[in-house]
Design a protein around this motif. Sequence first.
Motif, PDB file in Angstrom:
ATOM      1  N   LEU A  27       0.836  -1.199   0.000  1.00 14.16           N
ATOM      2  CA  LEU A  27       0.000   0.000   0.000  1.00 14.16           C
ATOM      3  C   LEU A  27       0.874   1.253   0.000  1.00 14.16           C
ATOM      4  O   LEU A  27       0.535   2.259  -0.646  1.00 14.16           O
ATOM      5  N   ALA A  28       1.983   1.211   0.729  1.00 18.23           N
ATOM      6  CA  ALA A  28       2.895   2.355   0.727  1.00 18.23           C
ATOM      7  C   ALA A  28       3.501   2.554  -0.659  1.00 18.23           C
ATOM      8  O   ALA A  28       3.660   3.694  -1.129  1.00 18.23           O
ATOM      9  N   ALA A  29       3.819   1.461  -1.337  1.00 13.65           N
ATOM     10  CA  ALA A  29       4.352   1.570  -2.699  1.00 13.65           C
ATOM     11  C   ALA A  29       3.312   2.171  -3.635  1.00 13.65           C
ATOM     12  O   ALA A  29       3.644   2.958  -4.534  1.00 13.65           O
ATOM     13  N   ALA A  30       2.035   1.812  -3.420  1.00 16.59           N
ATOM     14  CA  ALA A  30       0.961   2.378  -4.244  1.00 16.59           C
ATOM     15  C   ALA A  30       0.859   3.880  -4.038  1.00 16.59           C
ATOM     16  O   ALA A  30       0.673   4.645  -4.995  1.00 16.59           O
ATOM     17  N   ALA A  31       0.975   4.326  -2.765  1.00 21.46           N
ATOM     18  CA  ALA A  31       0.916   5.761  -2.489  1.00 21.46           C
ATOM     19  C   ALA A  31       2.143   6.477  -3.055  1.00 21.46           C
ATOM     20  O   ALA A  31       2.037   7.565  -3.639  1.00 21.46           O
ATOM     21  N   PRO A 359      -2.005  10.037 -13.700  1.00 24.81           N
ATOM     22  CA  PRO A 359      -1.147   9.109 -14.450  1.00 24.81           C
ATOM     23  C   PRO A 359      -1.617   7.665 -14.319  1.00 24.81           C
ATOM     24  O   PRO A 359      -2.082   7.234 -13.265  1.00 24.81           O
ATOM     25  N   VAL A 360      -1.477   6.926 -15.414  1.00 26.40           N
ATOM     26  CA  VAL A 360      -1.890   5.529 -15.416  1.00 26.40           C
ATOM     27  C   VAL A 360      -0.730   4.592 -15.065  1.00 26.40           C
ATOM     28  O   VAL A 360      -0.955   3.452 -14.630  1.00 26.40           O
ATOM     29  N   GLY A 361       0.517   5.066 -15.231  1.00 26.00           N
ATOM     30  CA  GLY A 361       1.674   4.200 -14.994  1.00 26.00           C
ATOM     31  C   GLY A 361       1.750   3.645 -13.588  1.00 26.00           C
ATOM     32  O   GLY A 361       1.906   2.422 -13.404  1.00 26.00           O
ATOM     33  N   PRO A 362       1.643   4.483 -12.535  1.00 22.04           N
ATOM     34  CA  PRO A 362       1.707   3.930 -11.174  1.00 22.04           C
ATOM     35  C   PRO A 362       0.594   2.929 -10.884  1.00 22.04           C
ATOM     36  O   PRO A 362       0.818   1.937 -10.192  1.00 22.04           O
ATOM     37  N   ALA A 363      -0.611   3.188 -11.411  1.00 22.87           N
ATOM     38  CA  ALA A 363      -1.721   2.251 -11.175  1.00 22.87           C
ATOM     39  C   ALA A 363      -1.422   0.897 -11.802  1.00 22.87           C
ATOM     40  O   ALA A 363      -1.639  -0.161 -11.192  1.00 22.87           O
ATOM     41  N   LEU A 364      -0.933   0.919 -13.039  1.00 19.10           N
ATOM     42  CA  LEU A 364      -0.601  -0.339 -13.708  1.00 19.10           C
ATOM     43  C   LEU A 364       0.538  -1.052 -12.996  1.00 19.10           C
ATOM     44  O   LEU A 364       0.530  -2.282 -12.834  1.00 19.10           O
ATOM     45  N   ALA A 365       1.506  -0.283 -12.512  1.00 16.58           N
ATOM     46  CA  ALA A 365       2.653  -0.894 -11.828  1.00 16.58           C
ATOM     47  C   ALA A 365       2.231  -1.551 -10.523  1.00 16.58           C
ATOM     48  O   ALA A 365       2.696  -2.658 -10.194  1.00 16.58           O
ATOM     49  N   ILE A 366       1.340  -0.912  -9.755  1.00 16.23           N
ATOM     50  CA  ILE A 366       0.943  -1.508  -8.477  1.00 16.23           C
ATOM     51  C   ILE A 366       0.114  -2.771  -8.708  1.00 16.23           C
ATOM     52  O   ILE A 366       0.195  -3.729  -7.944  1.00 16.23           O
ATOM     53  N   CYS A 367      -0.684  -2.783  -9.800  1.00 14.19           N
ATOM     54  CA  CYS A 367      -1.428  -4.013 -10.117  1.00 14.19           C
ATOM     55  C   CYS A 367      -0.464  -5.158 -10.403  1.00 14.19           C
ATOM     56  O   CYS A 367      -0.648  -6.283  -9.921  1.00 14.19           O
ATOM     57  N   ILE A 368       0.557  -4.879 -11.200  1.00 17.92           N
ATOM     58  CA  ILE A 368       1.538  -5.918 -11.528  1.00 17.92           C
ATOM     59  C   ILE A 368       2.279  -6.367 -10.271  1.00 17.92           C
ATOM     60  O   ILE A 368       2.520  -7.565 -10.061  1.00 17.92           O
TER      61      ILE A 368
END
Length: 765
Positions: A27-31, A359-368
């Motif tokens: 969760l911290a990485a997502a934030a 931005p869509v990049g962080p969202a896609l990265a946290i899903c992966i």
Amino acid sequence: MRRGFARVLDQIVGAGFSSWGVAIGLLAAAAYGYTPAGEVLFAPLDRLHWGLVAPRARPVSRSRVATVVIDARTVAALGPVAAYSRATDVRLLERLHGAAAVCLDFAMVTPQPEDALLAPAIARHGRVVLSAQSSAQIGHAEVVLPPSPALAAAAAAIGQRNLLVGAGHTVQGIVPYLKVRATGDEEPHVVLQALRVAGDVEPLRNIRRFIQAQVSSMGQIVPGALALALPTHFNLDQYSYIDVLEGRVPESALAGRIVFVGDTATDLAGGPYRLSAASAPLARVQIDAIATNALLHGRIDLRVPPLAQMAIGVGIALGLIAICVLTPRRRLNLFAFGWAAFVIAALSVLPQVSQRWMPVGPALAICILVYAVYGWRRANNAHSALQRELDVLRAGPAGGVLPPVPDDTRSIDEIGDLMRRIRESRTAYVELIQSLPYPVFVEQGTKLVLSNEQGRELLDLLAGDDKDEAHRAILSLTRKESAAAKASREIRTAELTLNGRTQMMMVTPFGDGTDLADAGSMICFVDVHEIKAAAERDRMTLRHMAHDLRNPLATMLLLLNEHGASGRHTDADFLANLQRLVDYSLRVAQEFTQLSRAEHLDARTYVPLAAADLVAEAVDQVWHGAAAKKIDVEGPHVHGDEAFVLGNRDMLLRSLINLLDNAVKYSPPGTTVDVHVETQDAEVVIRVEDCGIGIAADALPHLFEPFFQAAGASDDPTLGVGLGLPLVQAVVTRHGGRIDVASTLGRGSSFTIRLPRVEADALAE
């Protein structure tokens, strides 16, 4: 309620990752992904996404912003020196006296003698904005170089020209206020100054509200930037410097407009710049004009506030964690990829409906990242479970049937070999179940986990499309016997009615009988409906047969007793009566045997038969009896092509003979019996017509019942025993056909047999 929520959250986090620490780290990485430093990693992807989904400005027919540029025509007409002379700019300002603001987008840092001419012209105009030069890198500058003092004093405003630029010199916005380190002052952008001088202050009222740290597509954090929704191509009015100077452009065309004057013939002003990867290169003056027009129309790239972005990123991570923990394994990939697709789609639609984006990049990265961590832990748990199973198999019931292997040499290959053997056993087990000809189900833990094709057909019959309801119905029927079988470790059988048919259910338990909740069982259903029905029919037929045989046999016994008591010699009448009764009894037994054979015909033994030849043979066999009664049997009359049927020759022939015998038996002498054979589409039609006594209408529904005679009970055994027509119907039905009757009292009857036709080509194959 709070305790219940805590339990659910603990299940999601604890079960999926075995510790709160890992979940909190994710969760911290997502934030963090939605901080400027985190966005740097995905800047190229985000800008590519923004280029695809951002709403674009439509071309305007007449904007308040226009450009006047020194182009190749101007240089050719005036010469290189005069084209860039400040004295020439004086003449231009006279032509632009009606403009709302004029921005001379040139570098005028070095004083020149011609400043003495240009400065008064700038002052007379009163609405001229000059540009300053700076050494700014990423939002701040060591020093800003203003225009020469004379020009700076005469100008209405001075502005810096820093841009937010990404890869390929694509412009993403401006730096509205440049902070000068040496003085601590803020220098406004030339775009803001032009709007202020022109009196268009509305776009400037809340400009600071939209300023925030931006990440360029090159991964640089630019503090205090203003992202703009720029068009993909230059779409403003642009005039050649020489045309305006020589009066070919009416003064009214530029009156009341914000006019940017600059150079497009050289790259001295910086650049070239682009609005998109596919757009043509533009000069600095064109970029400033486009940015001014975007601000004038409120086309600002509004970012979702940073705290909201972090909260959304955490929510995206929590959603995927919940999916990974709560979704069954067979649907996990579908739900996980569906969640990622939903997130990307939502972030793509956001700019279209709210003029904001994130931005869509962080969202896609946290899903992966979440999916990878969850998948790794699941794989690790599966590996540990397989190792434990392998240890159990190696230990065996007697303390070790496989040689022990040190932990450091135990490899995934050994587990792979074990899995291969398990798959082979499972495949053989499933193939065995699929080969069984009756419905089979495998139940475990009060759930149906496997069924063969016949089992699935039974489920469809029970509940149609509602599979869950069908499963519950089967489990409800078998619950009692399944529990008893598991407890006793013995096969249990029970008879029940399922879907209107009698079934024999057999339950075979699995396991060792210690854990009944997890133990399974195999459930089989054998359809015994036809067997029971056949037994019941045979019982009723024997009862009828015994009833019909009782009368002639009792009569024979009485005759014998009377004859013995009288002491008379045997005469011819006595023997004739006795022979008639014995013959009737034999015919009852013989026809009952034929009927029993007809009801148990096996279609697999059928052979191709020519219908016309079969009918001709039946006619030959009844011809002698018909001739003795002076009745003509005409036929067979064949209509159409030669027709074939698949069937049992003896039984079909017996059926046709029965129909012809009845026609002859119930027809008066001197009449005719006609036999027709014809083909109708996919059927072969055989029709027997007579001119006999006919059949009453109330007798027709009972005509094919065993031992029924149309004339009622008769003492004349020569008229039959009532099993001929039931035999005909049984034979025709077993051959997939049907028989119809039409009759009129006193005029005769017509019996029509319809059998499936077989094509000659199919027989040849």
